[in-house]
Structure formats: structure tokens, C-alpha cells
Scaffold this motif. Structure first.
Motif, short mmCIF file in Angstrom:
data_model
loop_
_atom_site.label_atom_id
_atom_site.label_comp_id
_atom_site.label_asym_id
_atom_site.label_seq_id
_atom_site.Cartn_x
_atom_site.Cartn_y
_atom_site.Cartn_z
N PRO A 1 36.52 43.26 84.51
CA PRO A 1 36.94 41.94 84.98
C PRO A 1 37.20 41.97 86.49
O PRO A 1 37.63 42.98 87.03
N ARG A 2 36.93 40.87 87.15
CA ARG A 2 37.20 40.75 88.59
C ARG A 2 38.70 40.77 88.82
O ARG A 2 39.47 40.28 88.01
N MET A 3 39.11 41.31 89.96
CA MET A 3 40.54 41.51 90.20
C MET A 3 40.87 41.27 91.67
O MET A 3 40.08 41.59 92.56
N ASP A 4 42.04 40.68 91.91
CA ASP A 4 42.61 40.56 93.25
C ASP A 4 43.92 41.35 93.25
O ASP A 4 44.66 41.31 92.27
N LEU A 5 44.21 42.04 94.34
CA LEU A 5 45.45 42.78 94.49
C LEU A 5 46.19 42.24 95.70
O LEU A 5 45.62 42.15 96.79
N ILE A 6 47.44 41.85 95.49
CA ILE A 6 48.27 41.29 96.55
C ILE A 6 49.50 42.17 96.71
O ILE A 6 50.10 42.58 95.71
N GLU A 7 49.87 42.46 97.96
CA GLU A 7 51.08 43.22 98.21
C GLU A 7 52.06 42.34 98.98
O GLU A 7 51.70 41.72 99.97
N THR A 8 53.30 42.29 98.49
CA THR A 8 54.38 41.61 99.19
C THR A 8 55.42 42.66 99.55
O THR A 8 55.25 43.85 99.22
N GLU A 9 56.51 42.24 100.17
CA GLU A 9 57.54 43.20 100.56
C GLU A 9 58.19 43.86 99.35
O GLU A 9 58.61 45.01 99.43
N ASP A 10 58.26 43.14 98.23
CA ASP A 10 59.00 43.68 97.08
C ASP A 10 58.14 44.03 95.87
O ASP A 10 58.65 44.57 94.90
N ILE B 1 49.72 40.65 86.66
CA ILE B 1 50.63 41.79 86.44
C ILE B 1 51.43 41.97 87.72
O ILE B 1 50.86 42.11 88.81
N ARG B 2 52.75 41.94 87.60
CA ARG B 2 53.64 42.14 88.74
C ARG B 2 54.25 43.52 88.63
O ARG B 2 54.88 43.86 87.63
N VAL B 3 54.04 44.33 89.66
CA VAL B 3 54.55 45.69 89.71
C VAL B 3 55.55 45.76 90.87
O VAL B 3 55.16 45.83 92.04
N PRO B 4 56.86 45.74 90.56
CA PRO B 4 57.85 45.75 91.63
C PRO B 4 57.95 47.11 92.31
O PRO B 4 57.67 48.14 91.71
N LYS B 5 58.33 47.08 93.57
CA LYS B 5 58.57 48.30 94.33
C LYS B 5 60.02 48.72 94.15
O LYS B 5 60.88 47.89 93.86
N THR B 6 60.28 50.01 94.32
CA THR B 6 61.66 50.47 94.27
C THR B 6 62.39 49.98 95.52
O THR B 6 61.76 49.64 96.53
N GLU B 7 63.69 49.96 95.44
CA GLU B 7 64.50 49.50 96.58
C GLU B 7 64.23 50.35 97.82
O GLU B 7 64.17 49.84 98.93
N ALA B 8 64.03 51.65 97.64
CA ALA B 8 63.78 52.56 98.77
C ALA B 8 62.47 52.26 99.48
O ALA B 8 62.31 52.54 100.67
#
Length: 148
Positions: free
Chosen positions: A45-54, A132-139
Motif C-alpha cells: 500500500p502507498r504510504m506517507d510518513l510525517i514527523e512532528t515535534e512529538d 498510525i501515530r507513533v509518539p516520541k519519548t519525552e527525551a
């Protein structure tokens, strides 16, 4: 008289898919040895990946796929999305003239950095798009440094 001939016309997406298949064959992901009983992936399947600060956010095109036919797993920094889209059947007196939609088993694997919060990964399926939302760790999140 006009002559009809079939030519092979490769676009970049087709070439990229072919290269991906070759690399997947010679450099399988770490969990493929455990999944020898699963069917071979037929399409991606086609996919887009977005990165935000968190967080990281993945959007995968999944039209015609029920959530019951999807599997999402995370192990050893690898997020795996797999499933199957069933082929639509024609009536007895019908025959496909052209088929452009992909059917069958699919599998996408994404290696994520160690700075993700794997316990809080979320997924939602809406209007044929799996998010799918993959959160980053606080660090791993950027922070403002105060100047004294």
C-alpha cells in the motif's frame, strides 16, 4: 493499416517496486524467519510518513480493506503492517478486461528509532486510510534552553 503492439513501459514506481522486491528477497527483515508460514507479499500500500515535534504519523492507503483484515505489530524497533485485500469476483458471464487494483497479501515493515514510545502507538482506520501515530519519548522531543 494500424498495427497494435504491446510495449513494456516502466515508470519509476514500477522500477522502485521491483528494486524493493529484490532487496527484500536478499535482505529480509529480522522477523521474516519467524513468519515463514505467512503468505508472500503481493503488493504494497502507498504510504506517507510525517514527523512532528512529538510523534511520527504514517498514513497508508487501504481502500476496500476491513480492519479485521489488518495486523499491526511492533517488535525490536520494527513496526509491521500486514493484511490482505480480497479480489472482487466477476459473475459467470463476465470477464475482466483490465485489472489495475492490487489484491492479495501485503506487508510493510518500518524500522523506527529507539526514541519512540512503543507503549502508546495508536492506529485508526477511516475512509480507506490507516493512520498510525507513533509518539516520541519525552527525551527525544526538542526543548527550549533558557539562557542565563
Amino acid at each position: 493499416m494500424t498495427r497494435l503492439t504491446r510495449t513494456r513501459n516502466r515508470n519509476l514506481n514500477g522500477l522502485q517496486n521491483e528494486i524493493d522486491r529484490v532487496f527484500d528477497r536478499f535482505f529480509p527483515s529480522s522477523d521474516e524467519s519467524e513468519e515463514n508460514t505467512s503468505p508472500q507479499a503481493v503488493w504494497r500500500p502507498r504510504m506517507d510518513l510525517i514527523e512532528t515535534e512529538d510523534a511520527y504519523r504514517l498514513h497508508l492507503d487501504m481502500p476496500g480493506i476491513n480492519t479485521d483484515d489488518l495486523t499491526i505489530s511492533y517488535k525490536d524497533n520494527e513496526l509491521i503492517v500486514s493484511g490482505e485485500r480480497e479480489s472482487s469476483c466477476t459473475d459467470e458471464n463476465e470477464e475482466f478486461v483490465r485489472v489495475e487494483r492490487s489484491f492479495g497479501h501485503f506487508r510493510r515493515a518500518f524500522t523506527l528509532p529507539q526514541t519512540v514510545d512503543a507503549d502508546n502507538i495508536e492506529a485508526a482506520h477511516d475512509n480507506g486510510v490507516l493512520t498510525i501515530r507513533v509518539p516520541k519519548t519525552e527525551a527525544a522531543r526538542p526543548r527550549q534552553i533558557e539562557i542565563r
